[in-house]
Design an enzyme around this catalytic site. Structure first.
Site, PDB file in Angstrom:
ATOM      1  CB  SER A 187      -1.453  -0.049   1.256  1.00  0.00           C
ATOM      2  OG  SER A 187      -1.990   1.048   0.570  1.00  0.00           O
ATOM      3  CG  ASP A 401      -6.907  -2.802  -3.326  1.00  0.00           C
ATOM      4  OD1 ASP A 401      -7.430  -2.317  -3.108  1.00  0.00           O
ATOM      5  OD2 ASP A 401      -5.611  -2.579  -3.530  1.00  0.00           O
ATOM      6  CG  HIS A 454      -5.063  -2.916  -0.421  1.00  0.00           C
ATOM      7  ND1 HIS A 454      -3.951  -2.287  -1.195  1.00  0.00           N
ATOM      8  CD2 HIS A 454      -4.516  -2.497   1.560  1.00  0.00           C
ATOM      9  CE1 HIS A 454      -3.744  -1.430  -0.844  1.00  0.00           C
ATOM     10  NE2 HIS A 454      -3.757  -1.511   1.187  1.00  0.00           N
TER      11      HIS A 454
END
Ligand code: NAG
Length: 477
Positions: A187, A401, A454
């Site tokens: 991320s 994601d 994610h």
């Protein structure tokens, strides 16, 4: 009133801690110049762990930049710790804790939904590497700043993390200094990792390390690519229908042609485009769909910080909406996912004792409210151009994601115009199961993970272990 009170309590406890720590450090320095692995950091029991672990693990503090005490957790490899690589793992945010990676994604044990017990993750990454989890920057999780300065930015964070790494290899675990080193994360670590890798490379003369590569899962590479990619992702995953898509393409794409080259859904000069994009982004980020896994449940919409934030922005100017949309704000718990059981476990006094967490720190949360983070970059293009000729890289994306979508990462990497060494193909794990797709460029591998969101190691643990093993061992995917 409550935050005022908290502030003074913190100030006071930090002062006490400072005194205690500086006394402690003299003793530690004297003992550990020779002996390596810090005994006082070794974890001797963990609450709710009902089985014996085949590896040693440690929890304690590394000194980042001055005054910054960064909480680390080091799980040695269950294979061959002395010869296996060391891998740093960082979760993103900015402001979210890497203990999430440890306890819900790639670590050897996972917190059960009861918030009290742990179960084994047989696909833990510490089956192939020694993994260092670092809660960074200061003021995230159990990391703190002695002066309560929680203001930071991308470059300061990279420097502080670099200092913590040096502390790790100098004072805590010098016996690992010559092992292969990989830097990885997820991320917002798409910013943390490249900037830190550059620090390590630039420091190589003064502080040599056996740096081999970096790996990033669903990382932010560029806000423009990511946001534009997301609009395409939404349409082709059935989120808008033809009317909205028609307006998006007509108003945001040159000549009404939908392509990476012709569309700019962030074009603030065109109000019709802004309105259409706003509708699309409201579907994606509105908090009803799980942004982190399109096909996952939305368990806790009411706790959604991002959703509340977006709602507050209705009625404000569109341009402001967009500016804010570009940065995932530090929040409390991300929308739709339920981490209450993790919060319960990590805040328990039994856990804090076991992990050597000092008294008086604020309650642990998944993502920190305290960090005042100022990004320096909205693209990592310059960083990748610097890194690619010097060190191996892996960019992998769970392909469902929407927080950091695969398309944005793919477009970003493609546009670096690197030499292709292997055409895009399917990759497999466990016999005949497709893991996703892989394309290899000179020194840079680009992968998708089929059906993962994610948090790839959480959603597809076996595939994730296969891909990271292939990467660190330099084998075929
Ligand atoms: C807090 O840290 C930031 C980043 O290092 C620095 O720019 C700022 O001056 C510091 N603030 C104080 C009050 O020391």
């Amino acid at each position: 009133m409550p935050s005022f009170l908290t502030f003074f309590m913190l100030q006071d406890s930090h002062k006490r801690m400072k005194t205690r720590l500086s006394i402690g450090l003299l003793v530690i320095a004297a003992i550990h110049c020779v002996s390596g692995a810090p005994e006082e950091d070794e974890i001797t029991y963990l609450p709710g762990l009902g089985y014996t672990l085949p590896f040693r693990h440690y929890s304690g503090y590394l000194t980042g930049s001055e005054g910054k005490q960064l909480h680390y957790w080091f799980t040695e490899s269950s294979n061959n710790p002395s010869t296996d690589p060391v891998m740093l793992w960082l979760n993103g945010g900015p402001g979210c804790s890497s203990l999430l990676g440890l306890f819900t994604e790639l670590g050897p044990y996972r917190i059960n939904k009861d918030g009290k017990t742990l179960s084994e993750n047989v696909y833990s990454w510490n089956t192939v590497a020694n993994i260092l989890f670092l809660e960074a920057p200061a003021c995230v999780g159990y990391s703190y700043d002695l002066n309560n300065n929680c203001t930071t930015d991308d470059e300061e964070t990279a420097l502080s993390n670099y200092n913590a790494l040096k502390d790790f290899f100098t004072n805590k675990f010098p016996e690992y200094r010559n092992n292969e080193l990989f830097l990885s994360g997820e991320s917002y670590a798409g910013i943390y990792v490249p900037t830190l890798t550059i620090r390590v490379l630039e420091g190589m003369q003064d502080f040599p390390l056996n740096l081999q590569g970096f790996a990033i899962g669903n990382g932010i590479t560029s806000w423009d690519y990511s946001n534009n990619g997301n609009i395409f992702f939404g349409y082709y995953h059935g989120l808008y229908g033809d009317t909205l898509w028609g307006r998006l393409v007509k108003n945001c794409c040159e000549g009404g042609v939908a392509s990476k080259e012709t569309c700019n859904f962030l074009d603030l000069t065109n109000i019709a485009c802004v309105y259409a994009s706003n509708e699309a982004f409201s579907i994606i980020y509105g908090g009803k769909l799980n942004t982190y896994n399109l096909y996952g449940e939305c368990v806790t919409p009411s706790r959604s910080f991002l959703t509340r934030y977006m709602a507050d922005l209705k009625g404000l100017g569109m341009s402001q909406y967009f500016e804010l949309n570009r940065v995932e704000r530090p929040g409390i718990t991300p929308p739709c996912v339920d981490y209450d059981y993790v919060i319960d476990y990590i805040n328990s006094p039994e856990f804090q004792d076991a992990a050597h967490i000092p008294y008086g720190l604020p309650a642990w949360d998944v993502c920190s409210d305290y960090v005042d983070y100022h990004p320096n970059y909205d693209s990592m293009e310059a960083q990748y151009k610097y890194l690619v000729p010097r060190v191996r890289g892996l960019v992998f994306s769970g392909d469902i994601d929407m927080a950091c979508n695969f398309l944005g990462a793919e477009w970003f990497i493609e546009d670096l115009n690197l030499e292709v060494v292997e055409k895009r193909r399917m990759w497999f794990y466990s016999e005949n199961t497709a893991g996703g797709f892989v394309k290899r460029f000179q020194n840079l591998d680009l992968l998708t993970v089929l059906g993962a969101g994610h948090m790839v190691p959480e959603d597809k643990p076996e595939a994730a272990l296969k891909l990271i093993t292939s990467f660190i061992q330099g084998r075929d995917y």
